[in-house]
Enzyme design. Sequence first.
Site, short mmCIF file in Angstrom:
data_model
loop_
_atom_site.label_atom_id
_atom_site.label_comp_id
_atom_site.label_asym_id
_atom_site.label_seq_id
_atom_site.Cartn_x
_atom_site.Cartn_y
_atom_site.Cartn_z
N LYS A 20 0.85 -1.20 0.00
CA LYS A 20 0.00 0.00 0.00
C LYS A 20 0.88 1.24 0.00
CE LYS A 20 0.91 1.12 4.51
NZ LYS A 20 1.64 2.35 4.95
N ASP A 145 -2.38 -1.52 10.44
CA ASP A 145 -2.49 -1.52 8.98
C ASP A 145 -3.13 -2.79 8.43
OD1 ASP A 145 -1.39 0.98 8.73
OD2 ASP A 145 0.59 0.30 8.07
#
EC number: 2.7.1.148
Length: 292
Positions: A20, A145
Site C-alpha cells: 500500500k 495496517d
Amino acid sequence: MTVGTALPPPELRNCPAPAKLNLFLHVTGRRPDGYHTLQTVFQLIDWSDTLHFHRRDDGVITRVTDIPGVPADTDLVVRAARAMQAASGTRFGVDIAIDKILPMGGGIGGGSSDAATTLLALNRLWGVNLPREELMRIGLSLGADVPVFVFGQNAFAEGVGEELTPVALPDSWFVVIHPRQHVPTAAIFSDERLTRNSPISIVADFAACTNKFAFGRNDLETIATAKFGEVARALEWLKNYSPHARMTGSGACVFARFEDEQTAQRVMERLPSEWDGRCVKSLSHHPLATFA
C-alpha cells in the site's frame, strides 16, 4: 465451517499480499494508551509478496520459509493464523511458505499485508467463512495496517487506521523507491519533534480535491528525513520529476504518481544505482477480496 459443506482443496498457492501507499498521512492526536490517531488514504498497488498455504489436519501451524531477522513465532503470518484458529475454533492447521519481495521497514505495509492475506486465505482454506468484519477485528489485534488489506479496497482511514471508508481513485502508475535504509516505525512516532495536532479532515474534503495526489502531506516525513539521510536524498531526487513526491507510512519508501507507464519507466531508467525502485500500477481492490 457450515455443516454439510465440502472442504476446498488442501492447498492455496500464489496468494498475493499487495503493498500500500499512504497518499497522505496526518497525525491528529495521541490516545491515553499511547496510540496515535491518524487520517490517511490507503492506495493498494500491484507489488506483492506471495504466500502459499497447505492445510494440515493436526492443528499445527508452521512457517516453512526462513526469513532472516524474523523468528517464526513472532511473524505476523503465524500470529494471524493462530488468531484465526482461535477465533474460528477450527481443528485445522497450516504450513505457510512466503516469497518475500516487499522490503521490511519500508512503510508499504508488507508484514501487515502478509497477515491479511493469511486471514483471507485461511478463511477459504479452512472453510470457516468468517465475515469480513470479524476478519478485520482479528486483523486490528495484529496491527493497525492489517484491517485495510482485509477491507479489500482503497480507503480513507481514521482512528488508529481501522475506521475505513471506501474511496474511488483514478488508475495510476507510481515510481516507488526504497533507499536501502530501514526506518523503525517506533523511532518516528516517539520523536519529540513530531507534531500531533493536524486539523481533522473529512472524506468529503479528499473527494472534492481535484488532484488527490497533492492532498495534505505526510506528517512523519520531516522526522524521517531528518533522521535518515538516504530517505531525504531519495525524496529530493524524486521531486525533480514530481513536485508531489512524498514518503509513504513512516518510511523508508518514497513515491510519486505519474499519468502513464511510459513516463514512470523513464524516471525509473534514471534511478541512481544505490537505491532500489519499482514501477507499479494502482489496484482498486485486493486480489483476494472475494475470500470474505
